[in-house]
Every structure is written in C-alpha cells, then in structure tokens.
Design a protein around this motif. Sequence first.
Motif, PDB file in Angstrom:
ATOM      1  N   LYS A  34      42.602  43.347  41.316  1.00  0.00           N
ATOM      2  CA  LYS A  34      42.062  43.130  39.970  1.00  0.00           C
ATOM      3  C   LYS A  34      41.244  44.340  39.505  1.00  0.00           C
ATOM      4  O   LYS A  34      41.315  44.743  38.339  1.00  0.00           O
ATOM      5  CB  LYS A  34      41.175  41.880  39.950  1.00  0.00           C
ATOM      6  N   LEU A  35      40.454  44.890  40.431  1.00  0.00           N
ATOM      7  CA  LEU A  35      39.646  46.054  40.086  1.00  0.00           C
ATOM      8  C   LEU A  35      40.519  47.219  39.621  1.00  0.00           C
ATOM      9  O   LEU A  35      40.229  47.870  38.617  1.00  0.00           O
ATOM     10  CB  LEU A  35      38.802  46.491  41.294  1.00  0.00           C
TER      11      LEU A  35
ATOM     12  N   THR B 119      36.180  36.826  40.561  1.00  0.00           N
ATOM     13  CA  THR B 119      35.926  36.984  39.122  1.00  0.00           C
ATOM     14  C   THR B 119      36.986  36.205  38.351  1.00  0.00           C
ATOM     15  O   THR B 119      38.115  36.041  38.826  1.00  0.00           O
ATOM     16  CB  THR B 119      35.982  38.468  38.705  1.00  0.00           C
TER      17      THR B 119
ATOM     18  N   TYR C 138      35.652  43.524  30.236  1.00  0.00           N
ATOM     19  CA  TYR C 138      35.607  44.011  31.616  1.00  0.00           C
ATOM     20  C   TYR C 138      34.464  43.349  32.394  1.00  0.00           C
ATOM     21  O   TYR C 138      33.360  43.163  31.873  1.00  0.00           O
ATOM     22  CB  TYR C 138      35.426  45.529  31.635  1.00  0.00           C
TER      23      TYR C 138
ATOM     24  N   GLU D 220      40.738  40.587  44.639  1.00  0.00           N
ATOM     25  CA  GLU D 220      39.775  41.223  43.747  1.00  0.00           C
ATOM     26  C   GLU D 220      39.943  42.740  43.735  1.00  0.00           C
ATOM     27  O   GLU D 220      39.708  43.389  42.720  1.00  0.00           O
ATOM     28  CB  GLU D 220      38.347  40.843  44.150  1.00  0.00           C
TER      29      GLU D 220
ATOM     30  N   TYR E  68      32.325  43.805  36.026  1.00  0.00           N
ATOM     31  CA  TYR E  68      32.067  44.763  37.089  1.00  0.00           C
ATOM     32  C   TYR E  68      32.239  44.135  38.475  1.00  0.00           C
ATOM     33  O   TYR E  68      32.084  42.925  38.655  1.00  0.00           O
ATOM     34  CB  TYR E  68      30.647  45.318  36.974  1.00  0.00           C
ATOM     35  N   LYS E  69      32.521  44.981  39.427  1.00  0.00           N
ATOM     36  CA  LYS E  69      32.675  44.565  40.823  1.00  0.00           C
ATOM     37  C   LYS E  69      31.366  43.979  41.344  1.00  0.00           C
ATOM     38  O   LYS E  69      30.291  44.515  41.106  1.00  0.00           O
ATOM     39  CB  LYS E  69      33.079  45.774  41.671  1.00  0.00           C
TER      40      LYS E  69
ATOM     41  N   GLN F 261      33.776  51.502  41.020  1.00  0.00           N
ATOM     42  CA  GLN F 261      34.592  50.316  40.789  1.00  0.00           C
ATOM     43  C   GLN F 261      35.838  50.256  41.665  1.00  0.00           C
ATOM     44  O   GLN F 261      36.539  49.240  41.667  1.00  0.00           O
ATOM     45  CB  GLN F 261      35.014  50.279  39.312  1.00  0.00           C
ATOM     46  N   SER F 262      36.102  51.306  42.419  1.00  0.00           N
ATOM     47  CA  SER F 262      37.279  51.312  43.289  1.00  0.00           C
ATOM     48  C   SER F 262      37.096  50.375  44.469  1.00  0.00           C
ATOM     49  O   SER F 262      35.970  50.177  44.943  1.00  0.00           O
ATOM     50  CB  SER F 262      37.540  52.727  43.823  1.00  0.00           C
TER      51      SER F 262
END
Length: 580
Positions: free
Chosen positions: A320-321, A289, A554, A317, A556-557, A476-477
């Motif tokens: 980042k999340l 991302t 934001y 990532e 999203y994953k 999102q974890s």
Amino acid sequence: METKHVTQDGTVDLRGQPVLASTTGKWKACAFLVGYEAFERMAFYGIASNLVNYLTTQLHEDTVSSVRNVNNWSGSVWLTPILGAYIADSFLGRFWTFTFSSLIYVMGMVFLTMAVSVKTLKPTCNNGVCSKATPSQITFFYISLYTIALGAGGTKPNISTFGADQFDDFNPAEKQMKVSFFNWWMFSSFVGALFATLGLVYIQENLGWGLGYGIPTVGLLFSLFIFYLGTPLYRHKVRKSRSPAKDLIRVPFTAFRNRKLQLPASPSELYEVELQGYSGAGKRLVQHTPIFRFLDRAAIKDATNSSRPKCTVTQVEGTKLVLGMVIIWLATLVPSTIWAQINTLFVKQGTTLNRTLFHAFSIPAASLGSFVTLSMLLSVPLYDRYFVPFMRRKTGNPRGITLLQRLGVGFVIQIIAIAIAYAIEVRRMHVVRTNHITQPNQVVPMSILWLLPQYILLGFADVFIAIGLLEFFYDQSPEDMQSLGTTFFTSGIGVGNFLNSFLVTVVDKLTGENGGKSWIGNNLNDSHLDYYYGFLLVISTLNLGVFLWVSSLYIYKKEAIEAKDGIESKALDTSLGLQV
C-alpha cells in the motif's frame, strides 16, 4: 561488547559485527559523506549547467536537438538509480553498490575530460569557430556522458540513504538529529552546485572545456579518498530480506486469488505475526490503514484452507505504501519538468540578452543557475533553524509542517516562478520587436539580470520540493526498500526531463509545421518561447489541483515497535495529507 552500548536498530560494521552507539554513526560519520555529495554535485552540474551550450557551439546541434539531448542525458542520470537501488537492497548493500558505481562514475568523468581536451577526440576549432565533429568524436562524447549516467545509478540512491542509516531511529536523541539530516545533506549538494554554476561554467567558456571538466574529475577522486577514511565510523544496515521487492508482486497476486473471500469486519481479524516476532528479527510491524482495501484480501485467514499461503498485514501495508507513493510521484512529474528549464531553455533565453555586467566582464548565461543555488543555501538554514521550530510550536509536528504540506508550498512558489518567466519573456519579445531584431546572434538590449527572479524563486521552491521529496520517499518506503524508495525522488526528476524533451519536440513539430513559426526555433528572437512558458504555467496550475486532491487522501506510514513498558506506535506525521 555489552549489548546496552550497541545501536538499537541492529546496524553493524563492515565485518558484520554490532557497532557501538557512542563511537559510530551520527554527524561525525556523515561529515565524511557530505564531502562526496558536494564534489559529485559539482561534477554533475558542471556538466548539466552548460551542456546545452557545448552541444550547440562545439558540436553544432540545433536548439531543439540540444535541449532534447540534455534532457535525455539528465533523465538517464536520474532514472538509472532504480537499478542501483535494486542491486543495493537485494544483493550488495548500499556501501558496496556505491563503491563499485563510484568507480564507473569517475571513469566516465575521465572519458569526458578526454573527449573535450584530446585533439583527436574533439572538433577542431579556430578563433572560437569549431568544425563539425566526426561521427567517432560524437560517439565517444556520448559514451562518456552515459558512462557517468550509469555510475550515478549506483551512487545517487545509496549515498543519501547510507547517510540516513547513520542515525538510530530507536534512539530518541539520534532520531531528533535525523530530522535535520536531509536539510543539511541537500545544503552540501547546493554548495557543490554553486561552485559549478559560478566557477566551472566560467572556466569552460573562458579557459577551456578540458580544464572545466578536469577540475571536478580530480575533486571527485579526492572526495572518494575522504569517504573511505571514514569507513571505521560507518554503520551498515543488515538486509533482512533476500528480495524485498517480491512482496510487491506477491501481495496483489494473493489478493486477486482471494477475491471471492469475504473481508472481515475488523482489521484485527486479518493475519499478522505477533509484535515479538518482528522485534526478534530486527523488523518493524506496520499498522493497518483503511486505504486500498482490495489489497487486504491478501491477509485474509481462510478457515476452510489453513494451508493456503497468506500475507501479513505488514506485507500488505508495504505494498500500500508503494502504491501511495506512486500516486504522489505522478503528481511530481510536472514540477520536475519545470525544473528542467533551468539547464535548457532558461540558458538559451539568457544567451540572447545583454550579459555585460560592468566594464568588459560578461557573465555566462549558464552561471545564472548559481542564483538558484544561492537562494537554496540561504533558505536551508532559515528553514531548519527558524521556520521549523516556529511551526513546531504551532502544529506540534516535529517537522513543523507535514512533508506533503512542504511539497504543496514548493509547488505554489514554482508556479509563481514560471508565471514570472512568462511575463519576462513577453517583455523580451516586446524589446525584440521594438528594436527590429531578427537575427539569432543579435543581442537583445535587455539585461540578463531580468531573469534573476525566476531563478531565485525556483531555488526557494526547491528547498521545499527537493528536500521534501527525498525525505518523504525515504521515510514512507517499506523498511527493506529504502534505497529503492529513494529512487522515487530521482526517477521523478528523470521522467520530468524526458517529459520536457517530449514536450519540446512535440510543440516544435506541431507549431512549426505547414510553414508556421515554431515556439522553440533555432532563432529565439523569431519564436514564441512565451507561448511555451504560458503552456507550462497552465499545466502546472492544473497539476497543483491534482496534487492537493491526492494528498488529502494520503495516510502516512504508522509503525509499532516494542518498548520497555509495552507497545509504542510511531507515525511519520501526526496529520493526514495536507490537513493541519
């Protein structure tokens, strides 16, 4: 056992053996879990809803001290899950962490029941008037409370994620079931809270505190028995990393070490393991991302020193999340502070009003919290069965609206609720002045039912906020940190309680110094609680603006998994932030 019949996500039974998809997990396993959640919430809200009254009437604490102590205990209950989640993700797993912690929880409930019922452990009361508690009695009471907080630290973050583990994300049918899981999980939580605020609070004030705490203690023991009956049906996720949180340190450290290296023009030039390598290990590749680009330096391939340790894009990532979730989490602290009013100042506000509904029946002030729960119970089925399908047809999003949109709607409703609370308190103070009421024990000739709108609206708001936050932080974890990720939800509520405790203390000190009239004094009939509600309204409105801004940024994953006909990308939501 044929491979085609086992779960595709690599879940196993308690002995570590692959499990059959047809005979384990799904709703038939979750049926044993939701019972525990209902009884545990009954126990928690049976304490939290009326604790401020116990502290003021039985232990003779003043208003500010009682509010502060309730907030500090509630904050601890919601913060200790950070420790429990870390233990589960890094060492014991969700099932065993929950098992050991539930024993501590039950022990705390037994202690608390003893503290309010055993003669030598509670203050002596005559005709409803209690003598001052001894230091040893106060100590034992608070030890009991914080034993419960310690036990909740291991149960709260793991039972809901353990429930979500019962659905296989690689199975389209089970993945669709999981969309509704958190809605119905919270529904069971609301059922427990409803019984607490309607039944237990009345029992505590009219039949005795010992019985009021003893009932949820027995219920909790019964729910654990039911939970373990479902053991053969449970699926357990295999821990794929010994210490999953270590990447949160390794990635920033590596990025800082590579700070002088040039970032490649294309993300495809960053270091990453082939997708087959993840699939073989039962893991998922997370796609790049364009946010927090400074962390991408951790995945730079250094041509001059190939032996230098580097991180994969998936590891970067993951960090980042977590960083993105921290930013969203910060924007949820003020709404959590508003929620903290339900069991503190709203209750004290209710005690000043006319609580007689009909004949000689008087409703406990804390029982108005049941209308928060009732509005939730009515809203969850409507949201899941009607709102989501309707919005799904409009937006094409499986959830109807994105999770951050769901939070935004909840925050707006919450602002309306606190605005109404401010307006009603202004009216209450007008009635106080009109009737020349000056003493704290004088009843204000205004029905307690005037407070219903603020309770009901906060219930509606929580359907959007609480469920949305729980689902957002779980999904999102990073894959190996979902228990720890869920603690973003619990810790936000905990910090919100501590923040409310801090605000109440500071506001009381600043407004009451130099002989001034405190906004939150012991005598609410001679205070300015309306000013405090107005203050909360202002900071809530400002916080909404901050939330809208950070949500618009934001991303999203997005994961990639190996499908039969190639690579399949899976994103949580099809839109970014609050944009449709």
